[in-house]
Scaffold this active site. Structure first.
Site, PDB file in Angstrom:
ATOM      1  N   CYS A  50     -47.091  46.004  -3.599  1.00 39.55           N
ATOM      2  CA  CYS A  50     -46.752  45.245  -4.801  1.00 39.55           C
ATOM      3  C   CYS A  50     -46.988  43.754  -4.593  1.00 39.55           C
ATOM      4  CB  CYS A  50     -45.299  45.500  -5.203  1.00 39.55           C
ATOM      5  SG  CYS A  50     -44.075  45.015  -3.960  1.00 39.55           S
ATOM      6  N   ASN A  51     -47.005  43.310  -3.344  1.00 41.09           N
ATOM      7  CA  ASN A  51     -47.118  41.876  -3.076  1.00 41.09           C
ATOM      8  C   ASN A  51     -48.428  41.452  -2.438  1.00 41.09           C
ATOM      9  OD1 ASN A  51     -44.697  40.856  -4.105  1.00 41.09           O
ATOM     10  ND2 ASN A  51     -43.571  41.593  -2.333  1.00 41.09           N
ATOM     11  N   ARG A  52     -49.357  42.399  -2.144  1.00 39.21           N
ATOM     12  CA  ARG A  52     -50.599  42.008  -1.487  1.00 39.21           C
ATOM     13  C   ARG A  52     -51.662  43.088  -1.623  1.00 39.21           C
ATOM     14  NH1 ARG A  52     -49.460  39.830   2.964  1.00 39.21           N
ATOM     15  NH2 ARG A  52     -47.210  39.926   2.667  1.00 39.21           N
ATOM     16  N   GLY A 190     -39.333  56.968  -7.106  1.00 35.55           N
ATOM     17  CA  GLY A 190     -39.892  56.807  -5.768  1.00 35.55           C
ATOM     18  C   GLY A 190     -38.992  56.000  -4.860  1.00 35.55           C
ATOM     19  N   GLU A 191     -39.562  55.493  -3.768  1.00 30.29           N
ATOM     20  CA  GLU A 191     -38.796  54.747  -2.772  1.00 30.29           C
ATOM     21  C   GLU A 191     -38.192  53.482  -3.358  1.00 30.29           C
ATOM     22  OE1 GLU A 191     -39.469  52.894   1.739  1.00 30.29           O
ATOM     23  OE2 GLU A 191     -41.150  53.719   0.593  1.00 30.29           O
TER      24      GLU A 191
END
Length: 423
Positions: A50-52, A190-191
């Site tokens: 989500c961040n890269r 999900g996680e």
């Protein structure tokens, strides 16, 4: 061999750009294979969270490989919308130290985030499945995992309770002050949803509702936290009754659009709705932000909340950073010695073969009982060779750190009559 990274992260690109370059877990192996073919890499892997989104490459082609990696990033993973300032590139030691920091949660929006290690392992498994890893990336990833484990055990950084989802819960708590009487909705199972739900329960939320495309998965998640599960078809109905909704679904286009939300708002009588979008690509259409009494926060908005939590973990981060640097130096030393592994192997094999030949000739000449004596003599010969080689091979490894190993290795090959090493 040269190591390269070309990519973008929350530090360089907003979520509006990152979501256009996101790769789903199901796509990773296929994209890895295409990456190695398109960029003519010896080894390659893609990391997308989500961040890269980052491409790791190993190549003997030098800077030309990095240029091809940039083209692949823009043309194959994204739509070319990223500006030059959004994309960074790293080389050799920078790549190693960066990956070790990523694995240890030091480069995450939420300092010490534990989920990144699982995402890194997922990226590695996909690359292995695609057969795009080799001796360098296999060793690099395994060393990164060990570094993360060491950081977790020695500093406490990377506790499972620290995650982007928990920051989302913290933001909701700051807005509402209390979850008493508030209806919470989880979209996805999900996680990320699990982490958010644990945080919500700890913050006092009760009877959470979970909506998911696979109802059975929602039933399992809701059941563990005293909630109820509902099919995705009931999303509009659930939004109509929720006070706060946290969404973390893998989608190709927004899951919650303005028309659907307007229908839900018609039943809310002006009651405000907080939407926390943890998805990349985003789950909530940006047009929704124009609606009255709807407040949308995405990953970019969570950064300020995450930053406030960094100070409390600053000392642990310093210790973790030192571990990442130490382990990075250790890997780089191995990498520097790698080109000379054939010299080390051939030298040991040649001397052992000569020593064992002498042992057999001696046994034969003396007429000693071979079955009982020869194996012991062979072990002794190998031990003598190992002791004789210890000092020159240790010197070769030390020379690798100073950049003179190729000259030292060349001298060894000439002195012992080994064949010329491949360039």
């Amino acid at each position: 061999m040269k190591l390269f990274v070309a990519g973008m992260s929350y530090r360089t690109a907003p979520v509006a750009v990152r979501e256009r370059y996101a790769v789903t877990p199901a796509q990773l192996a296929e994209r890895d294979a295409k990456l190695v073919r398109s960029a003519s890499l010896d080894e390659g892997a893609i990391l997308s969270t989500c961040n890269r989104t980052e491409i790791l490459g190993v190549s003997r082609a030098g800077e030309a490989a990095l240029e091809r990696m940039h083209r692949f990033l823009h043309a194959e993973l994204g739509d070319g919308s990223a500006a030059a300032a959004h994309v960074y590139e790293l080389r050799d030691g920078e790549v190693v130290r960066h990956l070790f920091r990523v694995a240890g949660g030091l480069d995450s929006m939420v300092l010490g985030e534990a989920q990144i290690l699982g995402q890194l392992k997922l990226a590695y498994r996909a690359a292995v499945d695609a057969r795009t890893t080799g001796p360098v990336l296999n060793r690099l990833f395994q060393h990164a995992f060990r570094t993360a484990k060491r950081i977790h055990h020695e500093t406490g950084l990377g506790a499972a309770s620290v995650s982007v989802a928990r920051v989302g819960v913290q933001l909701a708590r700051e807005i509402f002050e209390s979850f008493d009487g508030k209806q919470v909705l989880l979209i996805g199972a999900g996680e990320m949803a699990e982490s958010a739900l644990r945080g919500l329960r700890e913050a006092g939320a009760s009877h959470p509702r979970v909506v998911n495309r696979t109802l059975a998965t929602a039933v399992e998640l809701a059941g563990r936290h005293g909630g109820t599960a509902h099919p995705m078809e009931s999303l509009a109905e659930e939004l109509a009754r929720a006070d706060v909704a946290i969404s973390s679904v893998q989608v190709d286009r927004p899951l919650i659009g303005r028309p659907e939300l307007e229908r839900a708002l018609a039943h809310r009588r002006g009651h405000p709705l907080l939407l926390i979008d943890l998805g990349v690509p985003r789950n909530v259409d940006t047009a929704v932000q124009a609606l009255e009494n709807v407040y949308v926060y995405d990953l970019d908005d969570l950064e300020a909340t995450a930053e406030r939590g960094r100070a409390s973990r600053a000392s642990a981060a310093d210790a973790a950073g030192a571990i990442a640097r130490e382990e990075g130096d250790r890997f780089l030393h191995w990498l520097a010695v790698l080109p000379h592994a054939p010299t080390i192997r051939e030298l040991r094999e040649r001397l052992e073969a000569q020593a064992l030949d002498e042992v057999r000739r001696t046994v034969s000449r003396l007429g000693a009982p071979g079955e009982s004596l020869e194996p012991e003599l062979e072990r002794m010969a190998r031990a003598i060779v190992a002791k004789l080689l210890h000092q020159p091979l240790e010197q070769l490894r030390r020379e690798a750190s100073s950049g003179f190993a190729q000259y030292y290795a060349g001298a060894l090959r000439e002195l012992f009559g080994l064949e010329e090493e491949d360039p």
